[in-house]
Design a protein around this motif. Structure first.
Motif, PDB file in Angstrom:
ATOM      1  N   ASP A 146      17.043  51.687  24.928  1.00  0.00           N
ATOM      2  CA  ASP A 146      18.903  53.175  25.553  1.00  0.00           C
ATOM      3  C   ASP A 146      19.597  52.353  23.838  1.00  0.00           C
ATOM      4  O   ASP A 146      20.809  53.192  23.485  1.00  0.00           O
ATOM      5  CB  ASP A 146      19.439  51.788  26.352  1.00  0.00           C
ATOM      6  N   THR A 147      19.864  51.299  23.378  1.00  0.00           N
ATOM      7  CA  THR A 147      21.357  50.211  23.061  1.00  0.00           C
ATOM      8  C   THR A 147      20.741  51.253  21.159  1.00  0.00           C
ATOM      9  O   THR A 147      21.624  51.526  20.716  1.00  0.00           O
ATOM     10  CB  THR A 147      20.782  49.478  22.613  1.00  0.00           C
ATOM     11  N   ILE A 148      19.609  51.539  20.911  1.00  0.00           N
ATOM     12  CA  ILE A 148      19.113  51.740  19.921  1.00  0.00           C
ATOM     13  C   ILE A 148      19.688  53.403  19.514  1.00  0.00           C
ATOM     14  O   ILE A 148      19.841  53.817  19.013  1.00  0.00           O
ATOM     15  CB  ILE A 148      18.105  51.732  19.488  1.00  0.00           C
ATOM     16  N   HIS A 149      19.234  53.962  20.816  1.00  0.00           N
ATOM     17  CA  HIS A 149      19.247  55.239  20.306  1.00  0.00           C
ATOM     18  C   HIS A 149      20.893  55.882  20.859  1.00  0.00           C
ATOM     19  O   HIS A 149      21.586  56.292  20.179  1.00  0.00           O
ATOM     20  CB  HIS A 149      18.669  56.077  21.321  1.00  0.00           C
ATOM     21  N   PHE A 150      21.546  55.286  21.540  1.00  0.00           N
ATOM     22  CA  PHE A 150      22.745  55.024  21.546  1.00  0.00           C
ATOM     23  C   PHE A 150      23.780  55.305  20.547  1.00  0.00           C
ATOM     24  O   PHE A 150      24.707  55.749  20.175  1.00  0.00           O
ATOM     25  CB  PHE A 150      23.374  54.457  22.854  1.00  0.00           C
ATOM     26  N   LEU A 151      23.514  53.804  19.868  1.00  0.00           N
ATOM     27  CA  LEU A 151      24.147  52.994  18.712  1.00  0.00           C
ATOM     28  C   LEU A 151      23.944  54.601  17.211  1.00  0.00           C
ATOM     29  O   LEU A 151      24.946  54.669  16.352  1.00  0.00           O
ATOM     30  CB  LEU A 151      24.114  51.913  18.016  1.00  0.00           C
ATOM     31  N   ALA A 152      22.217  54.653  17.318  1.00  0.00           N
ATOM     32  CA  ALA A 152      21.941  55.472  16.025  1.00  0.00           C
ATOM     33  C   ALA A 152      23.099  57.024  15.969  1.00  0.00           C
ATOM     34  O   ALA A 152      23.686  57.517  15.592  1.00  0.00           O
ATOM     35  CB  ALA A 152      20.386  56.050  16.415  1.00  0.00           C
ATOM     36  N   ARG A 153      23.222  57.624  17.982  1.00  0.00           N
ATOM     37  CA  ARG A 153      23.601  58.630  17.975  1.00  0.00           C
ATOM     38  C   ARG A 153      25.095  58.729  17.168  1.00  0.00           C
ATOM     39  O   ARG A 153      25.608  59.119  17.099  1.00  0.00           O
ATOM     40  CB  ARG A 153      23.711  59.359  18.834  1.00  0.00           C
ATOM     41  N   PHE A 154      25.601  57.074  17.727  1.00  0.00           N
ATOM     42  CA  PHE A 154      27.202  57.147  17.742  1.00  0.00           C
ATOM     43  C   PHE A 154      27.251  57.131  16.234  1.00  0.00           C
ATOM     44  O   PHE A 154      28.890  57.266  16.389  1.00  0.00           O
ATOM     45  CB  PHE A 154      27.260  55.230  18.482  1.00  0.00           C
ATOM     46  N   ARG A 155      26.695  56.155  15.259  1.00  0.00           N
ATOM     47  CA  ARG A 155      27.041  56.555  13.673  1.00  0.00           C
ATOM     48  C   ARG A 155      26.744  57.674  13.434  1.00  0.00           C
ATOM     49  O   ARG A 155      27.780  58.542  13.019  1.00  0.00           O
ATOM     50  CB  ARG A 155      25.715  55.707  13.107  1.00  0.00           C
ATOM     51  N   GLN A 156      26.232  58.816  13.609  1.00  0.00           N
ATOM     52  CA  GLN A 156      26.145  60.052  13.604  1.00  0.00           C
ATOM     53  C   GLN A 156      27.007  60.639  13.827  1.00  0.00           C
ATOM     54  O   GLN A 156      28.144  61.471  13.635  1.00  0.00           O
ATOM     55  CB  GLN A 156      24.741  61.048  13.888  1.00  0.00           C
ATOM     56  N   GLU A 157      27.660  60.547  15.115  1.00  0.00           N
ATOM     57  CA  GLU A 157      29.104  61.337  15.600  1.00  0.00           C
ATOM     58  C   GLU A 157      30.862  60.605  15.281  1.00  0.00           C
ATOM     59  O   GLU A 157      31.033  61.235  14.122  1.00  0.00           O
ATOM     60  CB  GLU A 157      29.026  61.017  17.161  1.00  0.00           C
ATOM     61  N   LEU A 158      30.331  59.299  14.913  1.00  0.00           N
ATOM     62  CA  LEU A 158      30.963  58.461  13.960  1.00  0.00           C
ATOM     63  C   LEU A 158      31.503  59.306  12.002  1.00  0.00           C
ATOM     64  O   LEU A 158      33.194  59.327  12.707  1.00  0.00           O
ATOM     65  CB  LEU A 158      30.517  57.051  14.064  1.00  0.00           C
ATOM     66  N   LYS A 159      30.454  59.032  11.954  1.00  0.00           N
ATOM     67  CA  LYS A 159      30.463  59.960  10.543  1.00  0.00           C
ATOM     68  C   LYS A 159      31.247  60.955  11.000  1.00  0.00           C
ATOM     69  O   LYS A 159      31.811  61.559   9.512  1.00  0.00           O
ATOM     70  CB  LYS A 159      29.392  60.040  10.286  1.00  0.00           C
ATOM     71  N   ARG A 160      30.892  62.468  11.258  1.00  0.00           N
ATOM     72  CA  ARG A 160      31.290  63.422  11.622  1.00  0.00           C
ATOM     73  C   ARG A 160      33.051  63.329  12.179  1.00  0.00           C
ATOM     74  O   ARG A 160      33.527  64.344  11.617  1.00  0.00           O
ATOM     75  CB  ARG A 160      30.324  64.815  12.650  1.00  0.00           C
ATOM     76  N   THR A 161      33.383  63.138  12.995  1.00  0.00           N
ATOM     77  CA  THR A 161      34.556  62.860  13.669  1.00  0.00           C
ATOM     78  C   THR A 161      35.710  61.655  13.390  1.00  0.00           C
ATOM     79  O   THR A 161      37.040  61.660  12.679  1.00  0.00           O
ATOM     80  CB  THR A 161      34.231  62.241  14.903  1.00  0.00           C
ATOM     81  N   LYS A 162      34.499  60.848  12.706  1.00  0.00           N
ATOM     82  CA  LYS A 162      36.095  59.667  12.272  1.00  0.00           C
ATOM     83  C   LYS A 162      36.826  59.246  13.148  1.00  0.00           C
ATOM     84  O   LYS A 162      37.772  58.072  12.488  1.00  0.00           O
ATOM     85  CB  LYS A 162      36.219  59.975  11.110  1.00  0.00           C
ATOM     86  N   ASP A 163      36.157  58.799  13.965  1.00  0.00           N
ATOM     87  CA  ASP A 163      36.916  58.351  16.114  1.00  0.00           C
ATOM     88  C   ASP A 163      36.379  57.737  16.593  1.00  0.00           C
ATOM     89  O   ASP A 163      35.311  58.972  17.223  1.00  0.00           O
ATOM     90  CB  ASP A 163      38.054  59.995  16.005  1.00  0.00           C
ATOM     91  N   VAL A 164      36.218  56.765  16.742  1.00  0.00           N
ATOM     92  CA  VAL A 164      35.156  55.829  17.958  1.00  0.00           C
ATOM     93  C   VAL A 164      35.558  56.136  19.068  1.00  0.00           C
ATOM     94  O   VAL A 164      34.087  56.297  19.362  1.00  0.00           O
ATOM     95  CB  VAL A 164      35.923  54.045  18.186  1.00  0.00           C
ATOM     96  N   SER A 165      36.807  56.131  19.765  1.00  0.00           N
ATOM     97  CA  SER A 165      36.521  57.115  20.925  1.00  0.00           C
ATOM     98  C   SER A 165      36.066  58.037  20.743  1.00  0.00           C
ATOM     99  O   SER A 165      34.618  58.601  22.071  1.00  0.00           O
ATOM    100  CB  SER A 165      38.161  56.726  21.157  1.00  0.00           C
ATOM    101  N   VAL A 166      36.327  59.376  20.094  1.00  0.00           N
ATOM    102  CA  VAL A 166      35.313  60.414  20.247  1.00  0.00           C
ATOM    103  C   VAL A 166      34.167  60.683  19.861  1.00  0.00           C
ATOM    104  O   VAL A 166      33.140  61.097  20.649  1.00  0.00           O
ATOM    105  CB  VAL A 166      36.482  61.030  19.466  1.00  0.00           C
ATOM    106  N   ALA A 167      33.406  59.101  18.803  1.00  0.00           N
ATOM    107  CA  ALA A 167      32.625  58.799  19.090  1.00  0.00           C
ATOM    108  C   ALA A 167      31.478  58.790  19.627  1.00  0.00           C
ATOM    109  O   ALA A 167      30.751  59.389  20.446  1.00  0.00           O
ATOM    110  CB  ALA A 167      31.816  58.163  18.368  1.00  0.00           C
TER     111      ALA A 167
END
Length: 635
Positions: free
Chosen positions: A545-566
């Motif tokens: 669960d942690t790995i899947h969450f962090l993997a998607r988080f990194r993708q969203e962070l790269k796109r949005t450049k905002d931790v809260s939004v990601a």
């Protein structure tokens, strides 16, 4: 006739608590199996004949069976029975959950096809390597069913999401699934396999085989699912829009919108409660009991358990304890030749051995003890009934009685050169701590009786051996768990290329495992090989669960450049897949709650608890930690 000889029989040193109960209401028949009957198939054939005989001739009595051969044979039969129940039940649960989540036939058939292909390959590998389906390895099928279904849910959820984003282009959606999900799935499969492979560090062959087959099975499951499902999806029609909308567009699906709002509104309470929960878990961890017994794997009410406990109560125990006294030193004869010190048929030695036997038989946990002295007393009493059950008065009388006795009497109670004297004992369902203290108590009595002598004592038997083996196995499993944790942590650093992200992920990963140990401490579930093995297995699964969450988080962070939004985007998207896979895993493991075998029953409970807490850690605590302690650094 019985009344006339009742006192003689009940006072007999060999009969009472061995072939007749102390109250005289139950009798025993002893069956000595030949050495060739040394495997499950041959033992089952013997027991089938016994059962057939009891059906014909034993209908008027109550029969109970006990002994090590009984325990081994009936236990394996019980495992076979459970296998025929829980493997199909696990498959049914997986099918129902897949249909509940996706409500599409294709999304049920595709995962089950991948799972069955993997199971066939795993079965073929087991056959090729000569690994049998035993009391542990049969769980391989249930675990691959559950873990395989988890992988398939992530793939199919991602596919529905990509279909929506690619405006219905199946080819582009499949390409994105492999590109964006492949890395996370490969790591989760690797970490799960590491948890299983760590079991190979133990010294028990069936545990090593179980860990190896499961580790290979998880890797095969990843390869099969990541290849077959995307390929077949290319030839299937686009999923109906209402299913895509239900699974992806609805922000309230699985209440992920409320979870996202809670992580922002209650950040500090969630963090504080998590720390308090961790501290309380450590307090419970200290209460974990490792004082195990041989019969802990069976529940009261199970016929095998009840039979053994009946015999244990009425016939001086069923579990063996062996004590061997060895004359160790040589003396020199008048001609300088080496002669053995006194042999076991010297009267002075036998008197000491008799005192030793009487004192160890007075130990509450030793219910019956038999040695050559008991046979000698019976022989002497036969020729001199007025003397009672006592040893002869001289060595000459002793040898006279032995010459008159059958040549094979008691031959299993001393060795060929008469330097080793065996006392065979029966004990009840003792626990490991009692076994340790019992060994020390026997040694102390021996030192007191034979002080200054040339003898040594060896306390052994399958009972002590089994309890010590379980203790060593727990130590091995603890070491393997620590090693698996280190490997998984390093793997996450390599995948995410961030030490900070990996450190943040530790707390949500550790809390479920510590909490499960605390529940063991508070509820009285003992730490034994089956429960210790749960942690290595659950570690690899819970970290997914942690790995899947962090993997998607990194993708969203790269796109949005905002931790809260990601973080929010990750909860609203991957959060649904994490909840769905956890639902599958929990339901799959929870069916084992109904197992008659305590190890499977407790495995189902602990694994379910670990997965639920891991879900809460991934969707509540991990987002809070990311929002509070992680900062985006543009590259």
């Amino acid at each position: 006739t019985w009344n006339a000889h009742r006192e003689l029989v009940l006072d007999h040193p060999l009969y009472t608590n061995l072939v007749i109960s102390e109250d005289g209401k139950s009798g025993a028949i002893y069956v000595d199996m030949k050495d060739e009957v040394n495997n499950q198939t041959l033992r089952e054939n013997v027991f089938k004949e016994i059962d057939r005989g009891l059906e014909i001739h034993g209908r008027d009595w109550e029969w109970y069976e006990a002994g090590i051969p009984v325990l081994r044979t009936r236990y394996v039969e019980l495992v076979s029975k459970e296998r025929s129940i829980f493997i199909p039940l696990g498959g049914l649960v997986v099918i129902l959950i897949l249909f509940f989540v996706f409500r599409q036939v294709n999304c049920v058939v595709l995962p089950m096809t991948s799972i069955f292909v993997t199971l066939i390959w795993v079965s073929a590998l087991m056959a090729f390597l000569g690994i049998t389906i035993n009391l542990i390895s049969y769980l391989t099928y249930i675990l691959i069913l559950i873990i395989g279904c988890s992988n398939c849910i992530h793939i199919l959820m991602k596919y529905h999401e990509c279909i929506e984003q690619e405006n219905g282009s199946v080819k582009d959606a499949v390409r994105r699934v492999i590109r964006e999900l492949g890395g996370a799935l490969s790591l989760t499969s690797f970490t799960t396999a590491v948890g299983f492979f760590s079991l190979m560090m133990t010294n028990i062959r069936i545990t090593q085989e179980f860990g190896f087959i499961l580790g290979v099975g998880v890797i095969l499951m990843f390869i099969v699912s990541i290849i077959t499902i995307p390929i077949i999806l290319l030839y299937l029609p686009t999923p109906p829009s209402h299913h895509i909308d239900r699974l992806i567009s609805h922000k309230d699906s699985f209440s992920v919108d409320k979870i996202d709002a809670s992580t922002k509104k209650y950040s500090y309470p969630i963090l504080g409660l998590s720390i308090i929960f961790l501290v309380l878990s450590f307090l419970g961890l200290k209460k974990v009991d490792y004082n195990i017994s041989i019969l802990d794997d069976l529940r009261p009410g199970n016929s095998l358990y009840d039979d053994i406990m009946y015999v244990d109560k009425n016939f001086g125990g069923t579990l063996p304890l062996e004590i061997v006294i060895h004359n160790t030193q040589d003396v020199l004869g008048s001609n300088g030749d080496s002669l053995l010190a006194e042999n076991v048929f010297d009267l002075e030695f036998l008197k000491k051995a008799d005192e030793f036997e009487a004192r160890i038989e007075a130990i509450p946990d030793i219910k019956k003890a038999i040695s050559m002295n008991d046979y000698i007393k019976v022989i002497a009493n036969f020729w001199e009934p007025d003397q009672g059950m006592v040893l002869p008065e001289s060595n000459d009388d002793l040898y006279d009685y032995l010459d008159l006795a059958p040549s094979d009497i008691g031959t299993n109670l001393f060795n060929s050169d008469s330097t080793k004297y065996r006392i065979t004992c029966r004990v009840g369902n003792i626990r490991s701590k009692v076994a340790d203290s019992l060994r020390m108590e026997v040694q102390d009595i021996f030192d007191d009786v034979f002080k200054g002598g040339r003898q040594e004592v060896l306390v052994s038997g399958s009972t002590l051996l089994a309890l010590r083996t379980q203790g060593f196995l727990i130590e091995d499993l603890t070491t393997s768990f620590i090693l698996a944790f280190i490997i998984i942590f390093i793997s996450m650093i390599i995948l995410f290329r961030s030490v900070r992200l990996s450190i943040i992920s530790i707390l949500p990963t550790v809390i479920p495992l510590v909490a499960a140990a605390a529940i063991m401490g508070f509820s009285g579930i003992k730490l034994r090989p089956s429960t210790a093995m749960t942690f290595s297995i659950a570690l690899g699964i819970a970290v997914d669960d942690t790995i899947h969450f962090l993997a998607r988080f990194r993708q969203e962070l790269k796109r949005t450049k905002d931790v809260s939004v990601a973080v929010s985007n990750t909860i609203l998207s991957t959060g649904k897949a994490i909840i769905g896979t956890t639902l599958v895993l929990c339901m799959g493991f929870f069916v084992l709650y109904f197992s008659e075998l305590v190890p499977n029953h407790e495995f189902g409970i602990l694994a379910t608890i670990i997965l639920i807490i891991a879900l809460l850690g991934s969707l509540l605590l991990l987002p809070v930690l990311l929002n509070l302690f992680y900062r985006y650094k543009p590259k």
